[in-house]
Design a protein around this motif. Structure first.
Motif, short mmCIF file in Angstrom:
data_model
loop_
_atom_site.label_atom_id
_atom_site.label_comp_id
_atom_site.label_asym_id
_atom_site.label_seq_id
_atom_site.Cartn_x
_atom_site.Cartn_y
_atom_site.Cartn_z
N ARG A 25 0.84 -1.20 0.00
CA ARG A 25 0.00 0.00 0.00
C ARG A 25 0.87 1.26 0.00
O ARG A 25 0.63 2.20 -0.75
CB ARG A 25 -0.93 -0.01 1.20
CG ARG A 25 -1.92 1.14 1.20
CD ARG A 25 -2.75 1.21 2.46
NE ARG A 25 -1.89 1.51 3.59
CZ ARG A 25 -1.87 0.84 4.73
NH1 ARG A 25 -2.68 -0.18 4.92
NH2 ARG A 25 -1.06 1.18 5.70
N ASP A 26 1.92 1.25 0.84
CA ASP A 26 2.84 2.39 0.88
C ASP A 26 3.55 2.57 -0.46
O ASP A 26 3.71 3.70 -0.94
CB ASP A 26 3.89 2.21 1.97
CG ASP A 26 3.30 2.34 3.37
OD1 ASP A 26 2.13 2.78 3.50
OD2 ASP A 26 4.01 1.98 4.34
N VAL A 30 3.35 5.93 -2.92
CA VAL A 30 4.54 6.65 -3.38
C VAL A 30 4.56 6.71 -4.91
O VAL A 30 4.84 7.76 -5.50
CB VAL A 30 5.83 6.00 -2.83
CG1 VAL A 30 7.06 6.53 -3.52
CG2 VAL A 30 5.93 6.23 -1.33
N LEU A 31 4.25 5.60 -5.56
CA LEU A 31 4.26 5.58 -7.02
C LEU A 31 3.15 6.47 -7.60
O LEU A 31 3.38 7.16 -8.60
CB LEU A 31 4.11 4.14 -7.53
CG LEU A 31 5.29 3.22 -7.22
CD1 LEU A 31 4.99 1.81 -7.70
CD2 LEU A 31 6.58 3.74 -7.83
N ASP A 32 1.98 6.50 -6.97
CA ASP A 32 0.90 7.38 -7.42
C ASP A 32 1.30 8.84 -7.25
O ASP A 32 1.03 9.68 -8.12
CB ASP A 32 -0.39 7.10 -6.65
CG ASP A 32 -1.02 5.78 -7.03
OD1 ASP A 32 -0.65 5.20 -8.08
OD2 ASP A 32 -1.91 5.31 -6.27
N GLN A 33 1.93 9.16 -6.13
CA GLN A 33 2.36 10.53 -5.88
C GLN A 33 3.42 10.94 -6.90
O GLN A 33 3.39 12.06 -7.43
CB GLN A 33 2.92 10.65 -4.47
CG GLN A 33 3.23 12.07 -4.05
CD GLN A 33 3.71 12.15 -2.62
OE1 GLN A 33 4.04 11.15 -1.98
NE2 GLN A 33 3.76 13.36 -2.09
N ARG A 34 4.34 10.04 -7.22
CA ARG A 34 5.37 10.33 -8.22
C ARG A 34 4.75 10.56 -9.59
O ARG A 34 5.13 11.49 -10.30
CB ARG A 34 6.40 9.19 -8.28
CG ARG A 34 7.58 9.50 -9.18
CD ARG A 34 8.54 8.37 -9.24
NE ARG A 34 7.89 7.24 -9.91
CZ ARG A 34 8.50 6.12 -10.20
NH1 ARG A 34 9.77 5.93 -9.85
NH2 ARG A 34 7.87 5.15 -10.82
N THR A 120 11.38 8.35 -6.01
CA THR A 120 11.95 7.14 -6.61
C THR A 120 12.82 6.41 -5.60
O THR A 120 12.77 5.17 -5.49
CB THR A 120 12.76 7.49 -7.87
OG1 THR A 120 11.89 8.13 -8.81
CG2 THR A 120 13.39 6.27 -8.50
N LYS A 121 13.60 7.16 -4.83
CA LYS A 121 14.42 6.54 -3.77
C LYS A 121 13.53 5.90 -2.71
O LYS A 121 13.83 4.80 -2.22
CB LYS A 121 15.34 7.58 -3.12
CG LYS A 121 16.47 8.03 -4.01
CD LYS A 121 17.30 9.10 -3.32
CE LYS A 121 18.35 9.64 -4.25
NZ LYS A 121 19.11 10.76 -3.65
N ASP A 122 12.44 6.58 -2.36
CA ASP A 122 11.51 6.02 -1.37
C ASP A 122 10.89 4.72 -1.88
O ASP A 122 10.76 3.75 -1.12
CB ASP A 122 10.40 7.02 -1.05
CG ASP A 122 10.89 8.22 -0.26
OD1 ASP A 122 12.03 8.18 0.24
OD2 ASP A 122 10.13 9.21 -0.16
#
Length: 155
Positions: A25-26, A30-34, A120-122
Protein backbone atom coordinates in the motif's frame (compact mmCIF):
# COMPACT_ATOMS: atom_id res chain seq x y z
CA UNK A 1 6.84 -29.77 17.53
CA UNK A 2 3.26 -29.08 16.42
CA UNK A 3 3.23 -25.95 18.60
CA UNK A 4 6.42 -24.69 16.94
CA UNK A 5 4.94 -25.34 13.47
CA UNK A 6 1.76 -23.44 14.40
CA UNK A 7 3.88 -20.59 15.75
CA UNK A 8 5.86 -20.42 12.49
CA UNK A 9 2.65 -20.49 10.45
CA UNK A 10 1.30 -17.62 12.55
CA UNK A 11 4.48 -15.58 11.99
CA UNK A 12 4.32 -16.29 8.25
CA UNK A 13 0.74 -14.99 8.15
CA UNK A 14 1.73 -11.87 10.08
CA UNK A 15 4.60 -11.13 7.68
CA UNK A 16 2.41 -11.77 4.64
CA UNK A 17 -0.22 -9.39 6.03
CA UNK A 18 2.48 -6.81 6.71
CA UNK A 19 3.67 -7.06 3.11
CA UNK A 20 0.19 -6.87 1.62
CA UNK A 21 -1.45 -4.40 4.00
CA UNK A 22 1.41 -2.02 4.72
CA UNK A 23 4.37 -2.24 2.36
CA UNK A 24 2.50 -2.73 -0.92
CA UNK A 25 0.00 0.00 0.00
CA UNK A 26 2.84 2.39 0.88
CA UNK A 27 4.60 1.53 -2.37
CA UNK A 28 1.45 2.24 -4.37
CA UNK A 29 0.97 5.60 -2.61
CA UNK A 30 4.54 6.65 -3.38
CA UNK A 31 4.26 5.58 -7.02
CA UNK A 32 0.90 7.38 -7.42
CA UNK A 33 2.36 10.53 -5.88
CA UNK A 34 5.37 10.33 -8.22
CA UNK A 35 3.05 9.95 -11.22
CA UNK A 36 1.12 13.02 -10.07
CA UNK A 37 4.34 15.04 -9.86
CA UNK A 38 5.35 13.84 -13.34
CA UNK A 39 1.98 15.11 -14.60
CA UNK A 40 2.65 18.55 -13.09
CA UNK A 41 6.09 18.63 -14.71
CA UNK A 42 4.48 17.75 -18.03
CA UNK A 43 1.99 20.61 -17.68
CA UNK A 44 4.74 23.12 -16.87
CA UNK A 45 6.81 21.95 -19.85
CA UNK A 46 3.77 22.27 -22.11
CA UNK A 47 3.31 25.85 -20.87
CA UNK A 48 6.99 26.52 -21.49
CA UNK A 49 6.70 25.32 -25.08
CA UNK A 50 3.59 27.45 -25.62
CA UNK A 51 5.32 30.54 -24.22
CA UNK A 52 8.38 29.97 -26.36
CA UNK A 53 6.26 29.67 -29.50
CA UNK A 54 4.38 32.87 -28.54
CA UNK A 55 7.70 34.69 -28.12
CA UNK A 56 8.95 33.44 -31.50
CA UNK A 57 5.81 34.66 -33.24
CA UNK A 58 6.08 38.06 -31.57
CA UNK A 59 2.31 38.49 -31.72
CA UNK A 60 0.44 39.73 -28.67
CA UNK A 61 -2.86 38.32 -29.93
CA UNK A 62 -3.76 34.77 -29.11
CA UNK A 63 -6.56 32.59 -30.40
CA UNK A 64 -7.25 29.45 -28.38
CA UNK A 65 -9.85 26.95 -27.29
CA UNK A 66 -10.95 27.07 -23.64
CA UNK A 67 -12.33 24.00 -21.89
CA UNK A 68 -15.58 24.89 -20.12
CA UNK A 69 -15.72 21.48 -18.48
CA UNK A 70 -16.79 18.01 -19.55
CA UNK A 71 -14.78 18.47 -22.78
CA UNK A 72 -16.91 21.39 -23.99
CA UNK A 73 -14.66 23.92 -25.70
CA UNK A 74 -15.28 27.48 -26.80
CA UNK A 75 -13.03 29.58 -29.01
CA UNK A 76 -11.46 32.54 -27.23
CA UNK A 77 -9.38 35.48 -28.41
CA UNK A 78 -6.89 37.16 -26.11
CA UNK A 79 -6.11 40.73 -27.16
CA UNK A 80 -2.97 41.10 -25.02
CA UNK A 81 -1.15 37.86 -24.28
CA UNK A 82 2.00 39.59 -23.04
CA UNK A 83 1.11 38.67 -19.44
CA UNK A 84 -0.25 35.34 -18.24
CA UNK A 85 -1.43 33.84 -14.97
CA UNK A 86 0.68 30.92 -13.75
CA UNK A 87 -0.38 28.42 -11.08
CA UNK A 88 2.28 28.63 -8.38
CA UNK A 89 0.73 26.11 -5.99
CA UNK A 90 -1.94 25.79 -3.31
CA UNK A 91 -4.53 27.23 -5.70
CA UNK A 92 -2.72 30.56 -6.16
CA UNK A 93 -2.05 32.16 -9.53
CA UNK A 94 0.45 34.94 -10.21
CA UNK A 95 0.40 37.29 -13.18
CA UNK A 96 3.75 37.17 -14.99
CA UNK A 97 5.40 38.27 -18.17
CA UNK A 98 6.62 35.55 -20.53
CA UNK A 99 10.22 35.90 -19.34
CA UNK A 100 9.19 35.77 -15.68
CA UNK A 101 7.04 32.72 -16.36
CA UNK A 102 9.86 30.94 -18.18
CA UNK A 103 12.25 31.57 -15.26
CA UNK A 104 9.60 30.36 -12.81
CA UNK A 105 8.95 27.23 -14.88
CA UNK A 106 12.67 26.38 -14.91
CA UNK A 107 12.87 26.67 -11.12
CA UNK A 108 9.60 24.83 -10.52
CA UNK A 109 10.45 21.91 -12.82
CA UNK A 110 13.88 21.60 -11.18
CA UNK A 111 12.21 21.49 -7.75
CA UNK A 112 9.63 18.94 -8.91
CA UNK A 113 12.34 16.82 -10.55
CA UNK A 114 14.24 16.68 -7.25
CA UNK A 115 11.02 15.63 -5.54
CA UNK A 116 10.48 12.82 -8.07
CA UNK A 117 14.04 11.64 -7.45
CA UNK A 118 13.27 11.46 -3.72
CA UNK A 119 10.04 9.57 -4.40
CA UNK A 120 11.95 7.14 -6.61
CA UNK A 121 14.42 6.54 -3.77
CA UNK A 122 11.51 6.02 -1.37
CA UNK A 123 9.93 3.46 -3.71
CA UNK A 124 13.27 1.63 -4.02
CA UNK A 125 13.56 1.56 -0.22
CA UNK A 126 10.05 0.12 0.13
CA UNK A 127 10.81 -2.49 -2.53
CA UNK A 128 13.95 -3.41 -0.59
CA UNK A 129 11.86 -3.81 2.57
CA UNK A 130 9.46 -6.08 0.69
CA UNK A 131 12.41 -8.11 -0.55
CA UNK A 132 13.84 -8.35 2.96
CA UNK A 133 10.55 -9.60 4.43
CA UNK A 134 10.18 -12.10 1.58
CA UNK A 135 13.67 -13.41 2.31
CA UNK A 136 12.73 -13.72 5.98
CA UNK A 137 9.60 -15.66 5.02
CA UNK A 138 11.67 -17.93 2.82
CA UNK A 139 13.97 -18.72 5.72
CA UNK A 140 11.07 -19.25 8.13
CA UNK A 141 9.39 -21.69 5.76
CA UNK A 142 12.65 -23.45 4.91
CA UNK A 143 12.57 -22.79 1.15
CA UNK A 144 15.88 -22.83 -0.67
CA UNK A 145 15.46 -19.72 -2.85
CA UNK A 146 12.78 -17.55 -4.40
CA UNK A 147 11.80 -18.28 -8.00
CA UNK A 148 13.32 -15.97 -10.62
CA UNK A 149 9.98 -14.26 -11.31
CA UNK A 150 9.72 -13.33 -7.63
CA UNK A 151 13.22 -11.84 -7.69
CA UNK A 152 12.13 -9.29 -10.30
CA UNK A 153 8.50 -8.70 -9.39
CA UNK A 154 8.44 -9.32 -5.63
CA UNK A 155 5.86 -12.09 -6.15
Amino acid sequence: MANAKANIDQKVLQYENFINEVLRRDLQKVLDQRDSVYEKISQYLQLKNTLQSLQEEGSKHLKTDVDLGCNFYVEAQVEDASRIFVAVGYGFFVEMTHDEALRFIEKKTAQLTKFTEQLTKDSARIKAHIRLVLEGLRELQGFSDLPESCNRDFC
